[in-house]
Design a protein around this motif. Structure first.
Motif, PDB file in Angstrom:
ATOM      1  N   ARG A 116      14.362   1.118   1.323  1.00 46.86           N
ATOM      2  CA  ARG A 116      14.077   0.558  -0.010  1.00 46.86           C
ATOM      3  C   ARG A 116      12.593   0.720  -0.359  1.00 46.86           C
ATOM      4  O   ARG A 116      12.248   1.005  -1.508  1.00 46.86           O
ATOM      5  CB  ARG A 116      14.497  -0.906  -0.071  1.00 46.86           C
ATOM      6  N   VAL A 117      11.739   0.554   0.626  1.00 46.88           N
ATOM      7  CA  VAL A 117      10.298   0.762   0.398  1.00 46.88           C
ATOM      8  C   VAL A 117      10.044   2.234   0.060  1.00 46.88           C
ATOM      9  O   VAL A 117       9.280   2.551  -0.859  1.00 46.88           O
ATOM     10  CB  VAL A 117       9.459   0.342   1.628  1.00 46.88           C
ATOM     11  N   ALA A 118      10.704   3.126   0.795  1.00 48.71           N
ATOM     12  CA  ALA A 118      10.549   4.569   0.538  1.00 48.71           C
ATOM     13  C   ALA A 118      11.022   4.928  -0.869  1.00 48.71           C
ATOM     14  O   ALA A 118      10.402   5.744  -1.558  1.00 48.71           O
ATOM     15  CB  ALA A 118      11.318   5.372   1.583  1.00 48.71           C
ATOM     16  N   ILE A 119      12.116   4.307  -1.308  1.00 52.67           N
ATOM     17  CA  ILE A 119      12.624   4.554  -2.662  1.00 52.67           C
ATOM     18  C   ILE A 119      11.659   3.975  -3.697  1.00 52.67           C
ATOM     19  O   ILE A 119      11.366   4.610  -4.719  1.00 52.67           O
ATOM     20  CB  ILE A 119      14.047   3.965  -2.832  1.00 52.67           C
ATOM     21  N   ALA A 120      11.148   2.767  -3.422  1.00 55.08           N
ATOM     22  CA  ALA A 120      10.175   2.146  -4.333  1.00 55.08           C
ATOM     23  C   ALA A 120       8.962   3.050  -4.509  1.00 55.08           C
ATOM     24  O   ALA A 120       8.469   3.253  -5.629  1.00 55.08           O
ATOM     25  CB  ALA A 120       9.751   0.779  -3.793  1.00 55.08           C
ATOM     26  N   ARG A 121       8.476   3.609  -3.402  1.00 52.29           N
ATOM     27  CA  ARG A 121       7.332   4.519  -3.463  1.00 52.29           C
ATOM     28  C   ARG A 121       7.681   5.767  -4.285  1.00 52.29           C
ATOM     29  O   ARG A 121       6.878   6.241  -5.093  1.00 52.29           O
ATOM     30  CB  ARG A 121       6.923   4.929  -2.052  1.00 52.29           C
ATOM     31  N   THR A 136      -1.570  -1.243 -11.898  1.00 54.05           N
ATOM     32  CA  THR A 136      -0.964  -0.752 -10.655  1.00 54.05           C
ATOM     33  C   THR A 136      -0.300  -1.901  -9.905  1.00 54.05           C
ATOM     34  O   THR A 136       0.837  -1.778  -9.452  1.00 54.05           O
ATOM     35  CB  THR A 136      -2.036  -0.090  -9.759  1.00 54.05           C
ATOM     36  N   LYS A 137      -1.004  -3.009  -9.785  1.00 58.94           N
ATOM     37  CA  LYS A 137      -0.448  -4.178  -9.081  1.00 58.94           C
ATOM     38  C   LYS A 137       0.805  -4.688  -9.786  1.00 58.94           C
ATOM     39  O   LYS A 137       1.783  -5.073  -9.142  1.00 58.94           O
ATOM     40  CB  LYS A 137      -1.498  -5.279  -9.004  1.00 58.94           C
ATOM     41  N   LYS A 138       0.774  -4.670 -11.104  1.00 60.02           N
ATOM     42  CA  LYS A 138       1.935  -5.119 -11.895  1.00 60.02           C
ATOM     43  C   LYS A 138       3.132  -4.210 -11.643  1.00 60.02           C
ATOM     44  O   LYS A 138       4.260  -4.683 -11.490  1.00 60.02           O
ATOM     45  CB  LYS A 138       1.562  -5.123 -13.381  1.00 60.02           C
ATOM     46  N   ARG A 139       2.897  -2.893 -11.600  1.00 57.66           N
ATOM     47  CA  ARG A 139       3.979  -1.935 -11.377  1.00 57.66           C
ATOM     48  C   ARG A 139       4.560  -2.096  -9.971  1.00 57.66           C
ATOM     49  O   ARG A 139       5.785  -2.054  -9.785  1.00 57.66           O
ATOM     50  CB  ARG A 139       3.461  -0.503 -11.582  1.00 57.66           C
ATOM     51  N   ILE A 140       3.703  -2.292  -8.977  1.00 53.76           N
ATOM     52  CA  ILE A 140       4.179  -2.498  -7.601  1.00 53.76           C
ATOM     53  C   ILE A 140       5.041  -3.757  -7.521  1.00 53.76           C
ATOM     54  O   ILE A 140       6.125  -3.748  -6.919  1.00 53.76           O
ATOM     55  CB  ILE A 140       2.990  -2.592  -6.618  1.00 53.76           C
ATOM     56  N   GLN A 170       0.821  -1.210   0.000  1.00 54.44           N
ATOM     57  CA  GLN A 170       0.000   0.000   0.000  1.00 54.44           C
ATOM     58  C   GLN A 170       0.860   1.266   0.000  1.00 54.44           C
ATOM     59  O   GLN A 170       0.526   2.253  -0.662  1.00 54.44           O
ATOM     60  CB  GLN A 170      -0.936   0.002   1.209  1.00 54.44           C
ATOM     61  N   ASN A 171       1.964   1.238   0.739  1.00 52.74           N
ATOM     62  CA  ASN A 171       2.871   2.385   0.764  1.00 52.74           C
ATOM     63  C   ASN A 171       3.457   2.650  -0.625  1.00 52.74           C
ATOM     64  O   ASN A 171       3.482   3.790  -1.084  1.00 52.74           O
ATOM     65  CB  ASN A 171       4.007   2.155   1.772  1.00 52.74           C
ATOM     66  N   ILE A 172       3.912   1.593  -1.287  1.00 50.74           N
ATOM     67  CA  ILE A 172       4.500   1.749  -2.617  1.00 50.74           C
ATOM     68  C   ILE A 172       3.467   2.277  -3.604  1.00 50.74           C
ATOM     69  O   ILE A 172       3.767   3.085  -4.494  1.00 50.74           O
ATOM     70  CB  ILE A 172       5.088   0.412  -3.127  1.00 50.74           C
ATOM     71  N   GLY A 173       2.226   1.845  -3.441  1.00 48.35           N
ATOM     72  CA  GLY A 173       1.167   2.202  -4.383  1.00 48.35           C
ATOM     73  C   GLY A 173       0.602   3.602  -4.232  1.00 48.35           C
ATOM     74  O   GLY A 173      -0.155   4.062  -5.092  1.00 48.35           O
ATOM     75  N   LEU A 174       0.990   4.318  -3.162  1.00 48.07           N
ATOM     76  CA  LEU A 174       0.409   5.648  -2.910  1.00 48.07           C
ATOM     77  C   LEU A 174       0.500   6.618  -4.095  1.00 48.07           C
ATOM     78  O   LEU A 174      -0.504   7.215  -4.484  1.00 48.07           O
ATOM     79  CB  LEU A 174       1.056   6.275  -1.672  1.00 48.07           C
ATOM     80  N   PRO A 175       1.683   6.795  -4.707  1.00 46.83           N
ATOM     81  CA  PRO A 175       1.745   7.763  -5.816  1.00 46.83           C
ATOM     82  C   PRO A 175       1.005   7.310  -7.070  1.00 46.83           C
ATOM     83  O   PRO A 175       0.742   8.118  -7.963  1.00 46.83           O
ATOM     84  CB  PRO A 175       3.252   7.905  -6.084  1.00 46.83           C
ATOM     85  N   LEU A 176       0.678   6.012  -7.140  1.00 45.24           N
ATOM     86  CA  LEU A 176      -0.019   5.493  -8.321  1.00 45.24           C
ATOM     87  C   LEU A 176      -1.519   5.757  -8.263  1.00 45.24           C
ATOM     88  O   LEU A 176      -2.218   5.631  -9.264  1.00 45.24           O
ATOM     89  CB  LEU A 176       0.238   3.984  -8.452  1.00 45.24           C
ATOM     90  N   ARG A 177      -2.009   6.127  -7.089  1.00 41.85           N
ATOM     91  CA  ARG A 177      -3.446   6.404  -6.931  1.00 41.85           C
ATOM     92  C   ARG A 177      -3.918   7.532  -7.834  1.00 41.85           C
ATOM     93  O   ARG A 177      -5.066   7.557  -8.270  1.00 41.85           O
ATOM     94  CB  ARG A 177      -3.746   6.821  -5.480  1.00 41.85           C
TER      95      ARG A 177
END
Length: 230
Positions: free
Chosen positions: A152-157, A121-125, A105-112
């Motif tokens: 790493r999660v912060a960078i992914a996001r 979106t799921k594929k990109r995450i 969910q954290n990684i997906g925030l900017p994709l919203r």
């Protein structure tokens, strides 16, 4: 190489009267497209203010902000919001992950707010998690991660929406030396793929990963050096 950002005569002050603080004096700065740049300076030198202006999180009092050859009206909140949303990724020292959200969910925030929807979106995450070696952590929560994993999660996001510019404010400050080195190597990889990376740091070892370093003191750029080995 053409400039992705040009700053001309950028000034920033805070407060009024006796409490007036000049954070940036007239700053002129060219940042090349695809460059990896370090901004160094002691606490209070203006480096975080400069980073916030580059991210569109703050607006200058005067001066011109040029992005991809176009002058941006930094007072136009809609334009600056679009710039932040589409073109900029931001990584901070203490990760700024949302505790109640899973890694996914954290990684997906900017994709919203972007063009990707549903399965895309799921594929990109999934793709970005594999790239940053955190695939097995997608269902975990920030409290269950080590410092290196959280960064790493912060960078992914920050790069999930494929920004042109990745900004990082003291990205290794909360990490041990070895983990910090791996994070800087990761930034270098992202940069080699074409993303412009700008890192604020007080650490010369971190700056050595970048191609160029500018030094700030008391709101002024006082020096610049090129790292031929970066």
């Amino acid at each position: 190489m053409e400039n992705i950002i040009t700053l001309k005569g950028i000034c920033k002050t805070y407060g009024k009267g006796d409490g007036l603080v000049t954070a940036l004096r007239p700053i002129d700065l060219d940042i090349k497209k695809g460059e990896m740049l370090a901004i160094m300076g002691k606490s209070g030198s203006g480096k975080s203010t400069l980073l916030n202006l580059l991210a569109g999180l703050d607006t200058p009092d005067s001066g011109e902000f040029i992005y991809n050859g176009e002058s941006i009206n930094t007072k136009n909140q809609n334009k600056m919001a679009k710039f932040r949303r589409n073109d900029v990724g931001f990584v901070v020292q203490h990760f700024a992950l949302i505790d109640e959200y899973s890694v996914q969910q954290n990684i997906g925030l900017p994709l919203r707010y972007g063009k990707l929807k549903g399965t895309s979106t799921k594929k990109r995450i999934k793709e970005i998690a594999e790239r940053l070696e955190i695939s097995e952590k997608l269902r975990k929560y920030p409290s269950q991660l080590s410092g290196g994993q959280a960064q790493r999660v912060a960078i992914a996001r920050a790069i999930a929406h494929k920004p042109s510019i990745l900004l990082a404010d003291e990205p290794t400050g909360a990490l041990d030396e070895e983990t910090g080195k791996s994070i800087m190597n990761l930034f270098r990889e992202i940069n080699k793929e074409g993303t412009t990376v700008i890192v604020v740091t007080h650490d010369a070892n971190v700056a050595s990963f970048c191609q160029r370093t500018i030094r700030l003191h008391d709101g002024n750029i006082i020096g610049e050096e090129t790292n031929v080995t970066a």
